[in-house]
Design an enzyme around this catalytic site. Structure first.
Site, PDB file in Angstrom:
ATOM      1  N   ASN A 211     -91.131 -51.951   2.462  1.00 49.38           N
ATOM      2  CA  ASN A 211     -89.979 -51.600   1.625  1.00 49.38           C
ATOM      3  C   ASN A 211     -90.003 -52.410   0.337  1.00 49.38           C
ATOM      4  OD1 ASN A 211     -88.360 -54.126   2.047  1.00 49.38           O
ATOM      5  ND2 ASN A 211     -88.606 -53.467   4.171  1.00 49.38           N
ATOM      6  N   ASP A 279     -87.463 -51.420  10.352  1.00 47.12           N
ATOM      7  CA  ASP A 279     -86.828 -51.099  11.632  1.00 47.12           C
ATOM      8  C   ASP A 279     -87.828 -50.575  12.657  1.00 47.12           C
ATOM      9  OD1 ASP A 279     -84.203 -51.859  11.029  1.00 47.12           O
ATOM     10  OD2 ASP A 279     -83.900 -50.035   9.860  1.00 47.12           O
ATOM     11  N   LYS A 289    -109.668 -47.048   9.357  1.00 44.24           N
ATOM     12  CA  LYS A 289    -108.895 -46.267   8.389  1.00 44.24           C
ATOM     13  C   LYS A 289    -108.827 -44.796   8.841  1.00 44.24           C
ATOM     14  CE  LYS A 289    -108.763 -44.959   3.591  1.00 44.24           C
ATOM     15  NZ  LYS A 289    -109.578 -44.615   2.441  1.00 44.24           N
ATOM     16  N   ILE A 309     -84.446 -59.344  14.676  1.00 43.98           N
ATOM     17  CA  ILE A 309     -84.588 -60.806  14.595  1.00 43.98           C
ATOM     18  C   ILE A 309     -83.210 -61.471  14.569  1.00 43.98           C
ATOM     19  CG2 ILE A 309     -85.543 -62.706  13.209  1.00 43.98           C
ATOM     20  CD1 ILE A 309     -87.607 -60.557  12.174  1.00 43.98           C
ATOM     21  N   LYS A 340     -71.803 -54.529  11.856  1.00 46.41           N
ATOM     22  CA  LYS A 340     -73.119 -55.153  12.076  1.00 46.41           C
ATOM     23  C   LYS A 340     -72.951 -56.563  12.617  1.00 46.41           C
ATOM     24  CE  LYS A 340     -76.325 -52.911   9.216  1.00 46.41           C
ATOM     25  NZ  LYS A 340     -76.936 -52.707   7.928  1.00 46.41           N
TER      26      LYS A 340
HETATM   27  N1  CTP Z   1     -82.491 -57.675  10.655  1.00 40.77           N
HETATM   28  C1  CTP Z   1     -83.354 -58.361  11.474  1.00 40.77           C
HETATM   29  N2  CTP Z   1     -84.276 -57.684  12.213  1.00 40.77           N
HETATM   30  C2  CTP Z   1     -84.347 -56.334  12.156  1.00 40.77           C
HETATM   31  C3  CTP Z   1     -83.466 -55.611  11.301  1.00 40.77           C
HETATM   32  C4  CTP Z   1     -82.552 -56.312  10.568  1.00 40.77           C
HETATM   33  O1  CTP Z   1     -83.286 -59.584  11.517  1.00 40.77           O
HETATM   34  N3  CTP Z   1     -85.252 -55.702  12.875  1.00 40.77           N
HETATM   35  C5  CTP Z   1     -81.460 -58.428   9.913  1.00 40.77           C
HETATM   36  C6  CTP Z   1     -81.653 -58.462   8.420  1.00 40.77           C
HETATM   37  O2  CTP Z   1     -82.437 -59.586   8.027  1.00 40.77           O
HETATM   38  C7  CTP Z   1     -80.212 -58.577   7.951  1.00 40.77           C
HETATM   39  C8  CTP Z   1     -79.426 -57.813   9.004  1.00 40.77           C
HETATM   40  O3  CTP Z   1     -80.261 -57.778  10.148  1.00 40.77           O
HETATM   41  O4  CTP Z   1     -79.769 -59.922   7.985  1.00 40.77           O
HETATM   42  C9  CTP Z   1     -79.045 -56.414   8.629  1.00 40.77           C
HETATM   43  O5  CTP Z   1     -80.160 -55.696   8.165  1.00 40.77           O
HETATM   44  P1  CTP Z   1     -80.002 -54.184   7.710  1.00 40.77           P
HETATM   45  O6  CTP Z   1     -81.349 -53.671   7.297  1.00 40.77           O
HETATM   46  O7  CTP Z   1     -78.874 -54.059   6.736  1.00 40.77           O
HETATM   47  O8  CTP Z   1     -79.505 -53.524   9.056  1.00 40.77           O
HETATM   48  P2  CTP Z   1     -80.188 -52.784  10.219  1.00 40.77           P
HETATM   49  O9  CTP Z   1     -79.918 -53.524  11.465  1.00 40.77           O
HETATM   50  O10 CTP Z   1     -81.627 -52.523   9.921  1.00 40.77           O
HETATM   51  O11 CTP Z   1     -79.350 -51.444  10.244  1.00 40.77           O
HETATM   52  P3  CTP Z   1     -79.418 -50.143   9.288  1.00 40.77           P
HETATM   53  O12 CTP Z   1     -80.775 -50.168   8.635  1.00 40.77           O
HETATM   54  O13 CTP Z   1     -79.211 -49.025  10.221  1.00 40.77           O
HETATM   55  O14 CTP Z   1     -78.275 -50.302   8.328  1.00 40.77           O
END
Ligand code: CTP
Length: 417
Positions: A211, A279, A289, A309, A340
């Site tokens: 990303n 995610d 490859k 995490i 969240k």
């Molecule tokens: N985070 C994490 N590990 C993951 C996903 C998210 O530690 N696998 C943490 C990010 O570092 C952040 C928080 O969770 O502090 C929220 O991340 P965000 O991307 O906004 O949320 P998601 O849990 O991924 O939910 P969504 O993408 O559905 O909004």
């Protein structure tokens, strides 16, 4: 008289603000801090060795060749005898020499030879300060761990107006005093880790799921925690940023690696998860490859959910006392962020509403709100990620000192970049 317990080597370079260093010497002496001084050739055009000597109570060093006669202290010893070196005022010229390792007089030779912390307080005309050459030099010096005291804005001796004035001696004195006494910093003795940047999940040896996260907010938080005295580990996904000075940086690629590095530090006091963790990952990354087969169906990517995490840290039995997450949302930021927080079990969440006016990713600025279990605690208007980082760390310091009046003056005059 008792020997001073701390001492400073003050380098006075040439500039109209050199007169302020006389007051600085007085403040150091009054506080029991010993002062040795080096006066550069151009510095001597503005203040006299006699007045410095009278205030510091010590000989003023001016010439490299006097010293190397070795009848007295040699320049190597002079550069290391004090607990730190302060260059105030620091001209554009001396900053340029420091950047390039030029050692053509006593001051620059000592700066090159020292093994002690160096603080520089630049003072110059606004255009000289803004010049790309000076700004590049400042950036390089900071990267090397030299503390720069941000010049102030105001009327200049030359009649122009802008940034470039030497701050008041009291301000410089208090910054130096904190550097000499790190145990007075609010997060001294606290251990923190910060996750930052994106994660890359391999599809095959050359492709990945990733990303646009730049890591800037997480890096700024790691630096702000360091400035507040914490021992900081930055667990960073792939970014283009330089490892911050004075912070242990652990480079990882995938979410699993980021989780492993976080769990190794679970007994820390503070965890701040800013990373934009992917995610999902490819269930079976290809060893070779994946070749394009023109005319055939495009390959299907089967995904597996990555570990969360932040949630894993928050729910761990040995979790840090304070766990902070981030929530990047495109709509209803506060409501979604609160959900969240409850779902993941962290203590605070910093909500960012991603929009055209607050694109967040890759930018130097951010708009955010601090959300606790009780709702919105504070809203922060658009400002630099560095300033947002300081606000988060200020609240963190208050969390550990609740009940007492937390002193946040340690942030005084840190660069407003
Ligand atoms: N985070 C994490 N590990 C993951 C996903 C998210 O530690 N696998 C943490 C990010 O570092 C952040 C928080 O969770 O502090 C929220 O991340 P965000 O991307 O906004 O949320 P998601 O849990 O991924 O939910 P969504 O993408 O559905 O909004």
């Amino acid at each position: 008289m008792a020997q001073p317990t701390k001492s400073v080597l003050l380098i006075i370079s040439g500039g109209i603000a050199a007169y302020k260093s006389l007051e600085l010497i007085r403040l150091f002496k009054k506080d029991g801090i010993g002062v040795q001084t080096i006066l550069t050739k151009s510095g001597a055009e503005f203040v006299t060795p006699l007045s410095i000597q009278a205030l510091s109570g010590n000989k003023v060093y001016q010439d490299l060749w006097d010293l190397t006669a070795e009848s007295e202290m040699g320049h190597i010893e002079l550069s290391r005898a004090a607990d730190l070196i302060l260059v105030a005022p620091a001209t554009a010229n001396i900053l340029a020499k420091m950047t390039h390792g030029i050692a053509d007089d006593l001051a620059t030779t000592c700066l090159l030879a020292t093994n002690k912390p160096v603080i520089a307080a630049p003072a110059m005309n606004v255009k000289m300060w803004e010049n790309a050459a000076t700004q590049d030099n400042i950036a390089t010096l900071k990267k090397r761990g030299i503390d720069i005291i941000q010049p102030e804005e105001g009327d200049m001796a030359c009649g122009e107006y802008g940034e470039g004035r030497l701050p008041d001696p009291e301000t410089i004195f208090s910054i130096v005093k904190k550097k000499l006494n790190p145990e007075t910093l609010p997060l001294h003795g606290k251990i923190a880790f910060v996750t930052a940047g994106p994660t890359y999940e391999a599809i095959d040896p050359v492709r990945f799921i990733g990303n646009h996260s730049s890591g800037k907010q997480g890096y700024a938080i790691a630096e702000a925690l360091r400035d507040a005295g914490a021992e900081v580990t930055l667990i960073s996904g792939p970014t283009r940023l330089q490892d911050p000075h004075g912070v242990k940086t652990v480079h990882v690629t995938s979410a699993q690696e980021m989780l492993d590095a976080s769990l190794e530090r679970i007994d820390s006091d503070i965890a701040i998860c800013t990373a934009a963790v992917s995610d999902w990952r490819s269930t079976e990354p290809a060893d070779q490859k994946i070749k394009k087969q023109t005319g055939a169906d495009a390959p299907t990517l089967v995904l597996t959910e990555n570990p969360d995490i932040l949630a894993t840290i928050s729910k761990h039995k040995s979790r840090p006392a304070l766990v902070i997450g981030f929530a990047a949302e495109t709509q209803e930021a506060e409501k979604n962020a609160k959900e969240k927080l409850l779902k993941k079990g962290c203590d605070w969440i910093i909500a960012n509403e991603i929009s055209i006016t607050n694109p967040v990713f890759g930018q130097d600025t951010n708009t955010a709100a601090l959300i606790t279990r009780n709702g919105v605690e504070e809203s922060w208007k658009t400002q630099t990620k560095v300033d947002i980082a300081r606000k988060i760390v200020e609240k963190t310091a208050l969390f550990f000192y609740q009940g007492s009046t937390a002193d946040t003056s340690w942030q005084d005059n840190k660069e407003r970049a």
